[in-house]
Design an enzyme around this catalytic site. Sequence first.
Site, PDB file in Angstrom:
ATOM      1  N   ASP A 187      57.622  24.995 -10.084  1.00 15.50           N
ATOM      2  CA  ASP A 187      58.199  25.243 -11.401  1.00 15.50           C
ATOM      3  C   ASP A 187      58.548  23.912 -12.057  1.00 15.50           C
ATOM      4  OD1 ASP A 187      59.458  26.143 -13.645  1.00 15.50           O
ATOM      5  OD2 ASP A 187      60.966  27.339 -12.620  1.00 15.50           O
ATOM      6  N   HIS A 189      59.487  23.638 -15.077  1.00 17.41           N
ATOM      7  CA  HIS A 189      60.670  23.966 -15.883  1.00 17.41           C
ATOM      8  C   HIS A 189      60.637  23.368 -17.277  1.00 17.41           C
ATOM      9  CE1 HIS A 189      64.899  25.538 -15.724  1.00 17.41           C
ATOM     10  NE2 HIS A 189      64.324  26.297 -14.815  1.00 17.41           N
ATOM     11  N   GLU A 213      54.231  26.382 -12.987  1.00 17.69           N
ATOM     12  CA  GLU A 213      54.972  27.102 -14.028  1.00 17.69           C
ATOM     13  C   GLU A 213      55.554  26.150 -15.064  1.00 17.69           C
ATOM     14  OE1 GLU A 213      59.008  29.843 -14.246  1.00 17.69           O
ATOM     15  OE2 GLU A 213      57.659  30.072 -12.530  1.00 17.69           O
ATOM     16  N   GLU A 239      58.575  32.671 -19.790  1.00 19.69           N
ATOM     17  CA  GLU A 239      59.984  33.067 -19.729  1.00 19.69           C
ATOM     18  C   GLU A 239      60.719  32.757 -21.027  1.00 19.69           C
ATOM     19  OE1 GLU A 239      62.642  29.900 -17.480  1.00 19.69           O
ATOM     20  OE2 GLU A 239      60.698  30.112 -16.472  1.00 19.69           O
ATOM     21  N   HIS A 289      59.201  37.099 -15.093  1.00 20.97           N
ATOM     22  CA  HIS A 289      60.266  36.147 -14.781  1.00 20.97           C
ATOM     23  C   HIS A 289      61.538  36.940 -14.492  1.00 20.97           C
ATOM     24  CE1 HIS A 289      63.574  33.408 -16.271  1.00 20.97           C
ATOM     25  NE2 HIS A 289      62.926  32.559 -15.489  1.00 20.97           N
TER      26      HIS A 289
END
Length: 378
Positions: A187, A189, A213, A239, A289
């Site tokens: 991730d 982020h 991700e 997300e 998510h």
Amino acid sequence: MKITSVEPLVVNVGSRNWLFVVVETDDGLSGVGEGSLPAHPLAVAAAVEEYREYVVGEDPARIQHLWQVMYRQPFFRSGAVTLSAVSAIEQALWDIKGKVAGLPVYELLGGRCHDRIRLYVNGPGGATLEELADSARSLVERGFTAMKTNTDDAVLPVEGERVLRNAVEHIEAVRGAVGSDVEIAWDAHGRLSPVMSIRLARALEPYDIWFLEEPALPENAKGLLQVARATSIPIATGERLFTKWAFREVLELGAAALVQPDLSHCGGVLEARAIAATAEVYYCGFAPHNPLGPINTIVSAHVAMASPNFVALEVCLYPPEWTHELISEPLEFVDGYLELSEEPGWGVELDVELCHAHPYEPHKLPILRHPSGAVADW
């Protein structure tokens, strides 16, 4: 049947606050939804209270109509706060519809495409590489076959080897602990620029990464496309994208192989199902998510159950033990899967009194900073 009340419940669970919504009707039926939004629980609760005027006195069976009223009537299109409120209310209406029909919601969405729901854990963690490896091994011992990990580095738009070196040490510890048969996602982020994510992806490729991700922030879909074209690792995002319209450009560009709408934010059940169906047209997987509470986990699982292109559902294991008692049938993860009951609606009831026993407490999300003191994306 008419809706008589719409009540937001903000529940403190230590490291964060969850937000649930209970919708009640004059027939004595009630439904529950979740709109937990980190950093903004009180804002979402206020939005839920504003939306009361749109739904109280209306027929709860008219889910699509009420969604359109909440989304379109205020004139300004919704963002994360208001759509989290809409999502929670919409989820609760599906719970009521399932109870009226005497069926679980996944049956109302077309029935089961899957017999059980595969899970991946948002973890492992640890202050050292040894602790990280131990944590990863413990997840495998609990039956999980997939997990997501990352580092907490603040990353400048252009940097040297520091970030890549830390990422490689991190992933080597996890991969060495769990072996080659466990799926490991990374991730990013949204912390990295596309060029830095390309460098990161190439550094991680030798470790058989399941998916990468949010390698870039979602405001610029072409940034995601840059990364997708430069690596063999599948790109995942979603997300921080809301409604089917926000996913359109990502899918049309081929900028992601996996879409990750959050059922608490994207608009709710029908929006998530529409996003999954649109993704299916582009041969793209669906992986909701879900680092949130138990209601969102169940809601996400119902939509996943009825989605042919479902891949896996995110879960978190960090909440305190008492949170398992928030719902009448606690979640059970067996061999890395979740099985849904055949009870009507979501198949669970929310313990409202326990919610009231753990009211809102202030909690700030982390703030990452660059060495210069500038704020970084976390």
